[in-house]
Design a protein around this motif. Structure first.
Motif, mmCIF file in Angstrom:
data_model
loop_
_atom_site.group_PDB
_atom_site.id
_atom_site.type_symbol
_atom_site.label_atom_id
_atom_site.label_comp_id
_atom_site.label_asym_id
_atom_site.label_seq_id
_atom_site.Cartn_x
_atom_site.Cartn_y
_atom_site.Cartn_z
ATOM 1 N N PHE A 83 -5.370 11.596 8.222
ATOM 2 C CA PHE A 83 -3.572 12.604 8.863
ATOM 3 C C PHE A 83 -2.654 12.690 7.980
ATOM 4 O O PHE A 83 -2.117 13.026 8.464
ATOM 5 N N GLY A 84 -2.903 11.536 6.810
ATOM 6 C CA GLY A 84 -1.696 12.018 5.884
ATOM 7 C C GLY A 84 -2.045 10.669 4.605
ATOM 8 O O GLY A 84 -2.720 10.814 4.653
ATOM 9 N N TYR A 85 -0.699 10.608 4.023
ATOM 10 C CA TYR A 85 -0.413 10.311 2.882
ATOM 11 C C TYR A 85 0.260 8.791 2.319
ATOM 12 O O TYR A 85 1.129 8.861 3.695
ATOM 13 N N LEU A 86 0.132 7.881 2.312
ATOM 14 C CA LEU A 86 0.242 7.092 2.199
ATOM 15 C C LEU A 86 1.924 7.110 1.637
ATOM 16 O O LEU A 86 2.142 7.376 0.058
ATOM 17 N N PHE A 108 0.846 -1.669 -0.273
ATOM 18 C CA PHE A 108 -0.415 -0.085 -0.019
ATOM 19 C C PHE A 108 0.830 1.521 -0.191
ATOM 20 O O PHE A 108 0.517 2.103 -0.786
ATOM 21 N N CYS A 109 1.727 1.895 1.051
ATOM 22 C CA CYS A 109 2.947 2.532 0.743
ATOM 23 C C CYS A 109 3.453 2.732 -0.282
ATOM 24 O O CYS A 109 3.703 3.964 -1.277
ATOM 25 N N TYR A 110 3.759 1.489 -1.159
ATOM 26 C CA TYR A 110 4.550 1.680 -2.564
ATOM 27 C C TYR A 110 3.611 2.463 -3.193
ATOM 28 O O TYR A 110 4.135 3.386 -3.965
ATOM 29 N N TYR A 148 -1.164 14.532 -4.599
ATOM 30 C CA TYR A 148 -2.084 13.268 -4.864
ATOM 31 C C TYR A 148 -1.025 12.308 -4.733
ATOM 32 O O TYR A 148 -0.405 12.752 -4.083
ATOM 33 N N GLY A 149 -2.835 11.724 -3.496
ATOM 34 C CA GLY A 149 -1.845 10.368 -3.323
ATOM 35 C C GLY A 149 -2.937 9.683 -2.262
ATOM 36 O O GLY A 149 -4.101 9.827 -2.419
ATOM 37 N N PHE A 150 -2.435 8.638 -2.209
ATOM 38 C CA PHE A 150 -3.625 7.707 -1.181
ATOM 39 C C PHE A 150 -4.109 8.002 -0.056
ATOM 40 O O PHE A 150 -3.277 7.983 1.131
ATOM 41 N N SER A 151 -4.633 8.471 0.756
ATOM 42 C CA SER A 151 -5.260 9.291 2.135
ATOM 43 C C SER A 151 -5.899 8.152 3.003
ATOM 44 O O SER A 151 -5.943 8.144 2.868
ATOM 45 N N ILE A 152 -4.672 8.255 4.558
ATOM 46 C CA ILE A 152 -4.746 7.730 5.728
ATOM 47 C C ILE A 152 -5.974 8.072 6.468
ATOM 48 O O ILE A 152 -5.634 8.982 7.768
#
Length: 92
Positions: free
Chosen positions: A65-68, A12-14, A58-62
């Motif tokens: 709280f932040g982005y992966l 997920f982080c990658y 842009y990115g995947f939000s948590i």
């Protein structure tokens, strides 16, 4: 099971890191184009619209709280190890 969960977290982080880096490349690519030499107003408006949207993060939000990213993966792994070491020390 632990290895599977760590692998999922890393994946997920990658993917999050990949989205962030590709969006930055897109922004640089649009800006590097010779958009200032366009004479057609419609094309210029489209390019400026892309430039405006490409400058957003842009990115995947948590959950807001932040982005992966790799940094988040490192923080999560350090925190998990610290909690594990603390509990192991208390239990023994």
């Amino acid at each position: 099971m632990l290895l599977t969960n760590v692998s999922k977290m890393w994946l997920f982080c990658y993917c999050g890191e990949l989205v962030v880096s590709k969006s930055a490349e897109f922004c640089n690519g649009v800006y590097s184009n010779r958009w200032y030499q366009l004479w057609n107003r419609r094309h210029l408006r489209d390019v400026l619209f892309m430039l405006g949207n490409a400058q957003r993060n842009y990115g995947f939000s948590i959950g807001g709280f932040g982005y992966l990213s790799y940094q988040v993966f490192t923080v999560v792994m350090k925190t998990a190890y610290t909690c594990n070491a603390f509990l192991h020390r208390i239990m023994n």
